[in-house]
Design a protein around this motif. Sequence first.
Motif, PDB file in Angstrom:
ATOM      1  N   PHE A 100       0.831  -1.207   0.000  1.00 46.88           N
ATOM      2  CA  PHE A 100       0.000   0.000   0.000  1.00 46.88           C
ATOM      3  C   PHE A 100       0.870   1.264   0.000  1.00 46.88           C
ATOM      4  CE2 PHE A 100      -2.049  -3.371   2.532  1.00 46.88           C
ATOM      5  CZ  PHE A 100      -3.167  -3.619   1.735  1.00 46.88           C
ATOM      6  N   PRO A 101       1.706   1.440  -1.001  1.00 44.43           N
ATOM      7  CA  PRO A 101       2.662   2.559  -0.985  1.00 44.43           C
ATOM      8  C   PRO A 101       2.026   3.943  -1.016  1.00 44.43           C
ATOM      9  CG  PRO A 101       2.640   1.470  -3.127  1.00 44.43           C
ATOM     10  CD  PRO A 101       1.852   0.604  -2.205  1.00 44.43           C
ATOM     11  N   SER A 102       0.747   4.039  -1.392  1.00 45.01           N
ATOM     12  CA  SER A 102       0.096   5.352  -1.443  1.00 45.01           C
ATOM     13  C   SER A 102      -0.866   5.575  -0.271  1.00 45.01           C
ATOM     14  CB  SER A 102      -0.669   5.509  -2.758  1.00 45.01           C
ATOM     15  OG  SER A 102      -1.699   4.532  -2.867  1.00 45.01           O
ATOM     16  N   ALA A 103      -0.834   4.714   0.714  1.00 44.13           N
ATOM     17  CA  ALA A 103      -1.769   4.800   1.837  1.00 44.13           C
ATOM     18  C   ALA A 103      -1.503   6.017   2.716  1.00 44.13           C
ATOM     19  CB  ALA A 103      -1.697   3.531   2.681  1.00 44.13           C
ATOM     20  N   ARG A 104      -2.506   6.368   3.512  1.00 47.51           N
ATOM     21  CA  ARG A 104      -2.368   7.394   4.543  1.00 47.51           C
ATOM     22  C   ARG A 104      -2.666   6.739   5.898  1.00 47.51           C
ATOM     23  NH1 ARG A 104      -2.439  12.746   2.510  1.00 47.51           N
ATOM     24  NH2 ARG A 104      -1.550  12.593   0.405  1.00 47.51           N
ATOM     25  N   LEU A 105      -1.978   7.192   6.929  1.00 47.32           N
ATOM     26  CA  LEU A 105      -2.146   6.633   8.272  1.00 47.32           C
ATOM     27  C   LEU A 105      -2.757   7.656   9.218  1.00 47.32           C
ATOM     28  CD1 LEU A 105       1.309   4.847   8.795  1.00 47.32           C
ATOM     29  CD2 LEU A 105      -0.727   3.987   7.623  1.00 47.32           C
ATOM     30  N   ILE A 106      -3.535   7.160  10.148  1.00 45.33           N
ATOM     31  CA  ILE A 106      -4.040   7.958  11.268  1.00 45.33           C
ATOM     32  C   ILE A 106      -3.690   7.190  12.532  1.00 45.33           C
ATOM     33  CG2 ILE A 106      -6.061   8.965  12.377  1.00 45.33           C
ATOM     34  CD1 ILE A 106      -7.436   8.922   9.620  1.00 45.33           C
ATOM     35  N   ALA A 107      -2.914   7.797  13.407  1.00 42.43           N
ATOM     36  CA  ALA A 107      -2.483   7.143  14.640  1.00 42.43           C
ATOM     37  C   ALA A 107      -3.155   7.802  15.841  1.00 42.43           C
ATOM     38  CB  ALA A 107      -0.964   7.219  14.791  1.00 42.43           C
ATOM     39  N   VAL A 108      -3.697   6.986  16.733  1.00 40.55           N
ATOM     40  CA  VAL A 108      -4.370   7.490  17.926  1.00 40.55           C
ATOM     41  C   VAL A 108      -3.534   7.114  19.147  1.00 40.55           C
ATOM     42  CG1 VAL A 108      -6.558   7.643  19.151  1.00 40.55           C
ATOM     43  CG2 VAL A 108      -6.540   6.932  16.758  1.00 40.55           C
ATOM     44  N   LEU A 109      -3.214   8.117  19.968  1.00 37.30           N
ATOM     45  CA  LEU A 109      -2.390   7.907  21.158  1.00 37.30           C
ATOM     46  C   LEU A 109      -3.185   8.272  22.410  1.00 37.30           C
ATOM     47  CD1 LEU A 109       0.937   9.518  19.890  1.00 37.30           C
ATOM     48  CD2 LEU A 109       0.179   7.156  19.643  1.00 37.30           C
ATOM     49  N   ARG A 110      -3.123   7.411  23.409  1.00 36.46           N
ATOM     50  CA  ARG A 110      -3.828   7.631  24.665  1.00 36.46           C
ATOM     51  C   ARG A 110      -2.841   7.569  25.819  1.00 36.46           C
ATOM     52  NH1 ARG A 110      -8.813   3.829  27.028  1.00 36.46           N
ATOM     53  NH2 ARG A 110      -9.359   5.184  28.795  1.00 36.46           N
ATOM     54  N   ASN A 111      -3.111   8.312  26.885  1.00 36.85           N
ATOM     55  CA  ASN A 111      -2.282   8.261  28.092  1.00 36.85           C
ATOM     56  C   ASN A 111      -1.896   6.808  28.379  1.00 36.85           C
ATOM     57  OD1 ASN A 111      -1.762   7.825  30.986  1.00 36.85           O
ATOM     58  ND2 ASN A 111      -2.246   9.985  31.212  1.00 36.85           N
ATOM     59  N   PRO A 112      -0.595   6.487  28.404  1.00 37.89           N
ATOM     60  CA  PRO A 112      -0.169   5.089  28.550  1.00 37.89           C
ATOM     61  C   PRO A 112      -0.707   4.397  29.793  1.00 37.89           C
ATOM     62  CG  PRO A 112       1.675   6.459  27.880  1.00 37.89           C
ATOM     63  CD  PRO A 112       0.551   7.394  28.225  1.00 37.89           C
ATOM     64  N   ARG A 113      -0.803   5.125  30.891  1.00 35.34           N
ATOM     65  CA  ARG A 113      -1.323   4.502  32.112  1.00 35.34           C
ATOM     66  C   ARG A 113      -2.804   4.184  31.960  1.00 35.34           C
ATOM     67  NH1 ARG A 113      -1.035   7.603  37.816  1.00 35.34           N
ATOM     68  NH2 ARG A 113      -2.171   9.137  36.583  1.00 35.34           N
ATOM     69  N   GLU A 114      -3.592   5.141  31.482  1.00 34.49           N
ATOM     70  CA  GLU A 114      -5.023   4.914  31.341  1.00 34.49           C
ATOM     71  C   GLU A 114      -5.308   3.849  30.287  1.00 34.49           C
ATOM     72  OE1 GLU A 114      -6.955   8.625  30.700  1.00 34.49           O
ATOM     73  OE2 GLU A 114      -6.310   9.454  32.631  1.00 34.49           O
ATOM     74  N   ARG A 115      -4.497   3.823  29.244  1.00 33.42           N
ATOM     75  CA  ARG A 115      -4.678   2.807  28.212  1.00 33.42           C
ATOM     76  C   ARG A 115      -4.387   1.423  28.763  1.00 33.42           C
ATOM     77  NH1 ARG A 115      -3.157  -0.911  25.586  1.00 33.42           N
ATOM     78  NH2 ARG A 115      -1.322  -0.999  26.927  1.00 33.42           N
ATOM     79  N   ALA A 116      -3.309   1.301  29.537  1.00 34.74           N
ATOM     80  CA  ALA A 116      -2.945   0.010  30.121  1.00 34.74           C
ATOM     81  C   ALA A 116      -4.026  -0.491  31.076  1.00 34.74           C
ATOM     82  CB  ALA A 116      -1.606   0.123  30.850  1.00 34.74           C
ATOM     83  N   VAL A 117      -4.543   0.400  31.909  1.00 27.45           N
ATOM     84  CA  VAL A 117      -5.601   0.022  32.851  1.00 27.45           C
ATOM     85  C   VAL A 117      -6.850  -0.392  32.086  1.00 27.45           C
ATOM     86  CG1 VAL A 117      -7.161   0.904  34.622  1.00 27.45           C
ATOM     87  CG2 VAL A 117      -4.717   1.413  34.747  1.00 27.45           C
ATOM     88  N   SER A 118      -7.178   0.321  31.012  1.00 30.41           N
ATOM     89  CA  SER A 118      -8.349  -0.016  30.206  1.00 30.41           C
ATOM     90  C   SER A 118      -8.199  -1.397  29.578  1.00 30.41           C
ATOM     91  CB  SER A 118      -8.564   1.042  29.128  1.00 30.41           C
ATOM     92  OG  SER A 118      -9.690   0.733  28.338  1.00 30.41           O
ATOM     93  N   ALA A 119      -7.013  -1.702  29.052  1.00 33.83           N
ATOM     94  CA  ALA A 119      -6.770  -3.018  28.464  1.00 33.83           C
ATOM     95  C   ALA A 119      -6.887  -4.110  29.530  1.00 33.83           C
ATOM     96  CB  ALA A 119      -5.390  -3.057  27.810  1.00 33.83           C
TER      97      ALA A 119
END
Length: 293
Positions: A100-119
């Motif tokens: 997919f050489p012409s693709a576009r990316l969207i990256a979502v970042l969440r507070n690492p602590r809150e993300r870990a607890v949520s997981a």
Amino acid sequence: MNQIFVIGAARAGTTAIAELVADAFELELAKGKESHFLAANGIPAKSLGPSGAVFDRSRDHTISEFRRRFRSWPPSGFVDGSTSSLYYAKQTAEALNEHFPSARLIAVLRNPRERAVSAYRYLRARGFEAETLASALDLEKERIASGWPHIWHYRAEGEYASQIEALGEWRARTLFLLYETDLRDNASLIERIGDHIEMTPRRGASIARRNQAQAFRSPWFGRAMEAARSSWLAQRAPEFVRTGAAKAISPLRSSEAPEYDSEGEDALVTLVGEQAERVQALTSLPTRAAWHA
């Protein structure tokens, strides 16, 4: 063809963004929860741990398997969301270059602590995680070495800076979003995404909140439902069937998120501060303020 991949870590809002992009820009959304195709070369051939078999049934190993997630190939445009693609960023970049050489990316970042607890709470709610958070963090390196899927990597998945660096040249084609701030403003969010992918959105699109960590009343039933949801048939069932099934089992969930021992959260404080500094330097996102680091 517009090719959009939403990448991030588990429990960071990637599903909501993928659904929003598909709806707002009228693109086909890949069937099933996540393909994990971009990260396929980084994930062990066989995953272990309590949810390993479930995870392996739902992911794609080859480009042919990935293409079957769409009504026909190639579609006029598509969106795929994968919570493992940022974590396995080096392999993601390699797969993008090849397929997919012409693709576009969207990256979502969440507070690492809150993300870990949520997981952690997500896995507890489904009857997979039996350890306390503190014990799970102590066991993390052992679990990773044994081939447990990415969602069990509570601390490691939040080490965003090294993952972003591993994207290499793809960083310039990635829109980085903050879970804490960007997902709250529909109009601004959709406008920014439209500018990034060079498309005009339809009117009235809005973001939906999904995947709340409510527990099933029976842990055994929770594991059974997760296995059914990730089966080959369920992954390729029509949207109205999957939506109807979700509504049907909703009464079987408790109304509250599962309780847990928060003792291990303190062990993640250092991770938050370190990542806030490095991620802000790499992306210019206001992570120090958003994560109160």
